[in-house]
Design a protein around this motif. Structure first.
Motif, PDB file in Angstrom:
ATOM      1  N   LYS A  72      46.596   3.265  -6.999  1.00  0.00           N
ATOM      2  CA  LYS A  72      45.458   2.540  -6.293  1.00  0.00           C
ATOM      3  C   LYS A  72      45.469   0.904  -6.677  1.00  0.00           C
ATOM      4  N   ALA A  73      46.602   0.488  -7.196  1.00  0.00           N
ATOM      5  CA  ALA A  73      46.478  -0.722  -7.715  1.00  0.00           C
ATOM      6  C   ALA A  73      46.094  -1.776  -6.740  1.00  0.00           C
ATOM      7  N   LEU A  74      45.197  -2.845  -7.190  1.00  0.00           N
ATOM      8  CA  LEU A  74      44.920  -3.882  -6.157  1.00  0.00           C
ATOM      9  C   LEU A  74      43.838  -3.400  -5.118  1.00  0.00           C
ATOM     10  N   THR A  75      43.357  -2.248  -5.215  1.00  0.00           N
ATOM     11  CA  THR A  75      42.552  -1.703  -4.279  1.00  0.00           C
ATOM     12  C   THR A  75      40.932  -2.370  -4.540  1.00  0.00           C
ATOM     13  N   HIS A  76      40.904  -2.683  -5.674  1.00  0.00           N
ATOM     14  CA  HIS A  76      39.463  -3.336  -6.118  1.00  0.00           C
ATOM     15  C   HIS A  76      39.065  -4.760  -5.626  1.00  0.00           C
ATOM     16  N   LYS A  77      40.416  -5.538  -4.929  1.00  0.00           N
ATOM     17  CA  LYS A  77      40.299  -6.882  -4.408  1.00  0.00           C
ATOM     18  C   LYS A  77      39.899  -6.969  -3.028  1.00  0.00           C
ATOM     19  N   TRP A  78      39.126  -8.275  -2.798  1.00  0.00           N
ATOM     20  CA  TRP A  78      38.640  -8.389  -1.557  1.00  0.00           C
ATOM     21  C   TRP A  78      39.306  -9.488  -0.878  1.00  0.00           C
TER      22      TRP A  78
END
Length: 92
Positions: free
Chosen positions: A17-23
């Motif tokens: 789930k890498a980078l899934t927190h970015k918009w």
């Protein structure tokens, strides 16, 4: 000039789930792509399609769009659903 703001989704082919927190703020294409008469490749004169801006939060992306006078629409993140299944369910 309008843009879309959305959260990066998890890659379906990987479990991470890498980078899934970015918009991401991404410009909406202003013109349709046309095939190049010489090579046949699809392209257009709209260079804004090449820009993707990454932000740590949705609020940061909205603040940037408001500050720069960019009309935007926020695409809501789809709810995460878990399919709880036991290994024994494969043999029923």
């Amino acid at each position: 000039m309008s843009a879309r703001i959305y959260q990066i989704q998890k890659n379906a082919l990987q479990s991470g789930k890498a980078l899934t927190h970015k918009w991401v703020l991404e410009y909406v294409p202003a013109e349709a792509k046309q095939p190049d008469p010489l090579t046949g490749w699809a392209g257009s004169g709209d260079t804004k399609q090449q820009i993707k801006l990454h932000f740590p939060t949705e609020e940061a992306a909205r603040a940037y769009a408001d500050r720069e006078g960019i009309a935007y629409s926020v695409i809501p993140t789809a709810p995460k659903t878990l399919k709880i299944q036991a290994y024994a369910d494969n043999f029923r």
